[in-house]
Write a protein that holds these residues in place. Sequence first.
Motif, short mmCIF file in Angstrom:
data_model
loop_
_atom_site.label_atom_id
_atom_site.label_comp_id
_atom_site.label_asym_id
_atom_site.label_seq_id
_atom_site.Cartn_x
_atom_site.Cartn_y
_atom_site.Cartn_z
N MET A 1 70.57 40.02 83.76
CA MET A 1 72.33 39.79 83.05
C MET A 1 72.77 40.25 81.59
N ILE A 2 73.21 39.94 81.70
CA ILE A 2 74.16 40.19 80.27
C ILE A 2 75.07 39.47 79.86
N VAL A 3 74.99 38.49 77.82
CA VAL A 3 75.64 37.74 78.22
C VAL A 3 76.66 37.68 76.45
N LEU A 4 77.34 37.72 76.20
CA LEU A 4 78.45 37.76 74.57
C LEU A 4 78.05 36.51 74.66
N ILE B 1 62.74 46.69 77.26
CA ILE B 1 63.28 47.55 77.96
C ILE B 1 63.85 48.52 78.14
N PRO B 2 63.67 49.14 78.62
CA PRO B 2 64.73 50.93 78.56
C PRO B 2 65.45 50.58 78.74
N LYS B 3 66.83 50.43 78.40
CA LYS B 3 68.47 49.70 78.37
C LYS B 3 68.81 50.04 77.03
N THR C 1 56.44 30.42 90.24
CA THR C 1 57.02 30.58 88.79
C THR C 1 57.86 31.29 88.68
N GLY C 2 58.97 31.06 87.35
CA GLY C 2 59.80 32.74 87.46
C GLY C 2 60.75 32.35 86.93
N CYS C 3 62.09 33.14 86.67
CA CYS C 3 62.98 32.73 85.91
C CYS C 3 64.38 33.75 86.64
N SER C 4 64.51 32.71 87.52
CA SER C 4 65.79 33.43 88.74
C SER C 4 66.99 33.04 88.17
N SER C 5 66.90 31.24 88.36
CA SER C 5 68.44 31.03 87.93
C SER C 5 68.74 31.61 86.71
N THR C 6 70.32 31.21 86.92
CA THR C 6 70.98 31.40 85.79
C THR C 6 70.48 30.72 84.28
N GLU C 7 71.05 29.40 84.80
CA GLU C 7 70.44 28.05 83.75
C GLU C 7 69.07 28.43 83.51
N ASP C 8 68.19 28.68 83.72
CA ASP C 8 66.55 29.27 83.09
C ASP C 8 67.05 30.56 82.62
N LYS C 9 67.72 31.43 83.19
CA LYS C 9 67.69 32.47 82.06
C LYS C 9 68.31 31.83 80.91
N ILE C 10 69.21 31.33 80.79
CA ILE C 10 69.78 30.81 79.41
C ILE C 10 69.57 29.97 78.66
N ASP C 11 68.68 29.04 78.66
CA ASP C 11 67.20 27.75 78.63
C ASP C 11 66.52 29.19 77.77
N LYS C 12 65.98 30.39 78.34
CA LYS C 12 64.79 31.11 77.81
C LYS C 12 65.81 31.16 76.66
N LEU C 13 66.75 31.83 76.97
CA LEU C 13 67.49 33.06 74.96
C LEU C 13 67.65 32.07 74.39
N SER D 1 66.12 41.06 81.61
CA SER D 1 65.63 42.29 82.95
C SER D 1 65.01 41.27 83.36
N ASN D 2 65.30 41.26 84.69
CA ASN D 2 64.87 40.56 86.50
C ASN D 2 63.54 40.64 86.31
N LYS D 3 62.77 41.67 85.72
CA LYS D 3 61.12 42.66 85.92
C LYS D 3 60.12 42.07 85.78
N THR D 4 60.98 41.90 83.93
CA THR D 4 60.47 42.02 83.01
C THR D 4 60.26 40.55 82.61
N LYS D 5 61.26 39.93 82.88
CA LYS D 5 61.40 38.07 82.89
C LYS D 5 61.36 38.16 81.22
N TYR D 6 62.55 38.90 80.50
CA TYR D 6 62.31 38.78 78.90
C TYR D 6 64.12 39.09 78.69
N TRP D 7 64.15 38.86 77.97
CA TRP D 7 65.15 38.59 76.68
C TRP D 7 65.79 39.79 75.41
N ASN D 8 66.54 41.20 75.68
CA ASN D 8 66.71 41.59 74.84
C ASN D 8 68.06 41.61 73.83
N ILE D 9 67.84 41.12 71.88
CA ILE D 9 68.90 40.86 71.71
C ILE D 9 69.15 41.32 70.77
#
Length: 89
Positions: free
Chosen positions: A37-40, A83-85, A5-17, A53-61
């Motif tokens: 990944m960064i998105v606008l 996410i320390p960014k 399990t994880g959030c590896s594909s771009t589609e999975d990441k966008i679904d999580k967002l 963040s690939n490390k935390t599997k977390y979106w910072n919005i």
Amino acid sequence: MVLITGCSSTEDKIDKLLEKTGKPFELLYQEEVENGMIVLYKDESGFRHAYFSNKTKYWNISGNAELNPIDGFTWGMTNDPNIPKLTFA
């Protein structure tokens, strides 16, 4: 049977967002970066950006930037302890 399990594909990441925002949005730009990944994107409240963040599997919005600011310039930022960014757009 092995299940990974994880959030590896771009589609999975966008679904999580989409799950995190809870509302529809128009994806304007996306880019895989070294650690995520960064998105606008644009939603009903304005323009936003988000960092995954690939490390935390977390979106910072970010907060929203106005669609038609009075002075012609607007910006948004994120600062999240998960996410320390710090990002600006």
